[in-house]
Design an enzyme around this catalytic site. Structure first.
Site, PDB file in Angstrom:
ATOM      1  N   ASP A  17       0.876  -1.171   0.000  1.00 50.90           N
ATOM      2  CA  ASP A  17       0.000   0.000   0.000  1.00 50.90           C
ATOM      3  C   ASP A  17       0.915   1.223   0.000  1.00 50.90           C
ATOM      4  O   ASP A  17       1.719   1.400   0.924  1.00 50.90           O
ATOM      5  CB  ASP A  17      -0.856  -0.045   1.278  1.00 50.90           C
ATOM      6  CG  ASP A  17      -1.806   1.143   1.382  1.00 50.90           C
ATOM      7  OD1 ASP A  17      -1.534   2.201   0.774  1.00 50.90           O
ATOM      8  OD2 ASP A  17      -2.799   1.013   2.105  1.00 50.90           O
ATOM      9  N   VAL A  40      -5.744   5.121  -5.449  1.00 49.54           N
ATOM     10  CA  VAL A  40      -4.561   5.614  -4.737  1.00 49.54           C
ATOM     11  C   VAL A  40      -4.820   7.030  -4.217  1.00 49.54           C
ATOM     12  O   VAL A  40      -4.479   7.368  -3.075  1.00 49.54           O
ATOM     13  CB  VAL A  40      -3.338   5.705  -5.680  1.00 49.54           C
ATOM     14  CG1 VAL A  40      -2.103   6.144  -4.921  1.00 49.54           C
ATOM     15  CG2 VAL A  40      -3.069   4.399  -6.374  1.00 49.54           C
ATOM     16  N   ASP A  41      -5.393   7.845  -5.061  1.00 49.17           N
ATOM     17  CA  ASP A  41      -5.668   9.244  -4.735  1.00 49.17           C
ATOM     18  C   ASP A  41      -6.522   9.343  -3.469  1.00 49.17           C
ATOM     19  O   ASP A  41      -6.184  10.085  -2.520  1.00 49.17           O
ATOM     20  CB  ASP A  41      -6.412   9.843  -5.954  1.00 49.17           C
ATOM     21  CG  ASP A  41      -6.398  11.351  -6.003  1.00 49.17           C
ATOM     22  OD1 ASP A  41      -5.680  11.958  -5.185  1.00 49.17           O
ATOM     23  OD2 ASP A  41      -7.096  11.914  -6.865  1.00 49.17           O
ATOM     24  N   SER A 129      -2.435   4.918 -13.933  1.00 50.52           N
ATOM     25  CA  SER A 129      -3.439   4.766 -15.010  1.00 50.52           C
ATOM     26  C   SER A 129      -4.074   3.386 -15.138  1.00 50.52           C
ATOM     27  O   SER A 129      -4.989   3.218 -15.941  1.00 50.52           O
ATOM     28  CB  SER A 129      -2.861   5.141 -16.394  1.00 50.52           C
ATOM     29  OG  SER A 129      -2.874   6.530 -16.593  1.00 50.52           O
ATOM     30  N   THR A 130      -3.585   2.381 -14.378  1.00 49.75           N
ATOM     31  CA  THR A 130      -4.098   1.014 -14.628  1.00 49.75           C
ATOM     32  C   THR A 130      -5.311   0.650 -13.765  1.00 49.75           C
ATOM     33  O   THR A 130      -5.758  -0.497 -13.800  1.00 49.75           O
ATOM     34  CB  THR A 130      -2.995  -0.050 -14.447  1.00 49.75           C
ATOM     35  OG1 THR A 130      -2.609  -0.090 -13.070  1.00 49.75           O
ATOM     36  CG2 THR A 130      -1.801   0.237 -15.313  1.00 49.75           C
ATOM     37  N   ALA A 132      -8.752   3.091 -12.362  1.00 47.89           N
ATOM     38  CA  ALA A 132      -9.923   3.784 -12.916  1.00 47.89           C
ATOM     39  C   ALA A 132      -9.695   4.243 -14.357  1.00 47.89           C
ATOM     40  O   ALA A 132     -10.639   4.302 -15.145  1.00 47.89           O
ATOM     41  CB  ALA A 132     -10.254   4.989 -12.040  1.00 47.89           C
TER      42      ALA A 132
HETATM   43  N1  AR6 Z   1      -1.397   1.622  -2.889  1.00 46.15           N
HETATM   44  C1  AR6 Z   1      -0.909   1.166  -4.069  1.00 46.15           C
HETATM   45  N2  AR6 Z   1      -1.681   0.952  -5.157  1.00 46.15           N
HETATM   46  C2  AR6 Z   1      -3.008   1.193  -5.038  1.00 46.15           C
HETATM   47  C3  AR6 Z   1      -3.595   1.675  -3.851  1.00 46.15           C
HETATM   48  C4  AR6 Z   1      -2.735   1.880  -2.737  1.00 46.15           C
HETATM   49  N3  AR6 Z   1      -3.197   2.336  -1.582  1.00 46.15           N
HETATM   50  N4  AR6 Z   1      -4.930   1.822  -4.074  1.00 46.15           N
HETATM   51  C5  AR6 Z   1      -5.173   1.451  -5.356  1.00 46.15           C
HETATM   52  N5  AR6 Z   1      -4.012   1.065  -5.947  1.00 46.15           N
HETATM   53  P1  AR6 Z   1      -6.120   4.210  -9.603  1.00 46.15           P
HETATM   54  P2  AR6 Z   1      -5.597   5.606 -12.161  1.00 46.15           P
HETATM   55  C6  AR6 Z   1      -3.778   0.601  -7.315  1.00 46.15           C
HETATM   56  O1  AR6 Z   1      -7.536   4.011 -10.007  1.00 46.15           O
HETATM   57  O2  AR6 Z   1      -5.940   4.404 -12.955  1.00 46.15           O
HETATM   58  C7  AR6 Z   1      -8.800   8.238  -8.972  1.00 46.15           C
HETATM   59  O3  AR6 Z   1     -10.165   8.399  -8.732  1.00 46.15           O
HETATM   60  C8  AR6 Z   1      -4.990   0.219  -8.123  1.00 46.15           C
HETATM   61  O4  AR6 Z   1      -5.438  -1.079  -7.771  1.00 46.15           O
HETATM   62  O5  AR6 Z   1      -5.827   4.667  -8.221  1.00 46.15           O
HETATM   63  O6  AR6 Z   1      -4.402   6.424 -12.544  1.00 46.15           O
HETATM   64  C9  AR6 Z   1      -8.109   9.561  -9.317  1.00 46.15           C
HETATM   65  O7  AR6 Z   1      -8.683  10.651  -8.633  1.00 46.15           O
HETATM   66  C10 AR6 Z   1      -4.449   0.275  -9.542  1.00 46.15           C
HETATM   67  O8  AR6 Z   1      -3.695  -0.914  -9.821  1.00 46.15           O
HETATM   68  O9  AR6 Z   1      -5.392   5.311 -10.580  1.00 46.15           O
HETATM   69  C11 AR6 Z   1      -8.320   9.666 -10.798  1.00 46.15           C
HETATM   70  O10 AR6 Z   1      -9.586  10.214 -11.118  1.00 46.15           O
HETATM   71  C12 AR6 Z   1      -3.472   1.443  -9.480  1.00 46.15           C
HETATM   72  O11 AR6 Z   1      -3.228   1.664  -8.088  1.00 46.15           O
HETATM   73  C13 AR6 Z   1      -8.249   8.236 -11.277  1.00 46.15           C
HETATM   74  O12 AR6 Z   1      -8.626   7.440 -10.148  1.00 46.15           O
HETATM   75  C14 AR6 Z   1      -3.975   2.732 -10.111  1.00 46.15           C
HETATM   76  O13 AR6 Z   1      -5.362   2.855  -9.909  1.00 46.15           O
HETATM   77  C15 AR6 Z   1      -6.837   7.839 -11.668  1.00 46.15           C
HETATM   78  O14 AR6 Z   1      -6.884   6.533 -12.199  1.00 46.15           O
END
Ligand code: AR6
Length: 184
Positions: A17, A40-41, A129-130, A132
């Site tokens: 995490d 993540v955000d 990016s992988t 949402a």
């Molecule tokens: N630590 C590490 N990886 C994580 C965590 C964590 N705590 N939580 C999720 N992941 P995403 P994106 C993984 O959707 O595709 C947001 O709403 C997750 O499983 O966080 O760049 C933002 O505000 C996936 O493999 O980022 C934007 O609107 C990876 O991190 C949008 O999502 C990225 O998933 C950005 O989308």
């Protein structure tokens, strides 16, 4: 934990995490509003507390249209153990012929450049990016690693780069791509 050496930089790929990382800086996969979101955000803002959003709001005053895809800005890290947060915006996957690979590369390269300019020596990335944004991890992994290698060969300033992955299947994709690229 899987380790690779690129020139003088250590690349460590692991499951975890990103909000638990103790590196100098962690990277947030944000959106151009910088106002938070899910994934993540959401996790970073929730655990780090309101000082992060407060600084994002200040930054937005200088970026009324939002942070462009591929670029990076830096804020405080609130209650997190990492010292700083770099927020970057990955591309939304739209089939792959709309500049997605170049934009994804820019997120890694510009985040590393931001770390270098602030003398930060250890950095942790999520898989930008992988989630949402729908970028296929099989394609994102080699692109991310190529961007990291390009940075290390051209700038040579970061001691350790962590890729912190949330899913076993993502870990396998990044490790396989790294084995292909770095052969060690
Ligand atoms: N630590 C590490 N990886 C994580 C965590 C964590 N705590 N939580 C999720 N992941 P995403 P994106 C993984 O959707 O595709 C947001 O709403 C997750 O499983 O966080 O760049 C933002 O505000 C996936 O493999 O980022 C934007 O609107 C990876 O991190 C949008 O999502 C990225 O998933 C950005 O989308």
């Amino acid at each position: 934990m899987y380790e690779f050496k690129i020139k003088n930089t250590r690349l460590k790929i692991k499951l975890g995490d990103i909000t638990d990382e103790e590196t100098d800086v962690i990277v947030n996969a944000a959106n151009s509003s910088l106002m938070g979101g899910r994934g993540v955000d959401g996790a970073i803002h929730k655990k780090g507390g309101p000082s992060i959003l407060a600084e994002c709001i200040e930054i937005r005053k200088t970026l009324p249209m939002g942070l462009p895809t591929g670029e990076a800005v830096m804020t405080n890290s609130g209650l997190l153990k990492a010292k700083r947060i770099i927020h970057t915006v990955g591309p939304v996957w739209n089939g792959g012929s709309h500049g997605e690979p170049e934009l994804l590369k820019n997120t890694y390269f510009n985040s590393l450049l931001m770390a270098k300019r602030n003398s930060l020596k250890t950095i942790s990335f999520p898989s930008i990016s992988t989630g949402a944004f729908g970028y296929p991890v099989k394609l994102a992994a080699p692109t991310a690693l190529n961007a990291i290698a390009d940075f290390v060969y051209s700038e040579d300033s970061i001691d350790t780069i962590f890729l912190v992955l949330f899913h076993e299947s993502d870990l396998s994709e990044y490790v396989n791509a790294a084995k292909n690229l770095f052969k060690n």
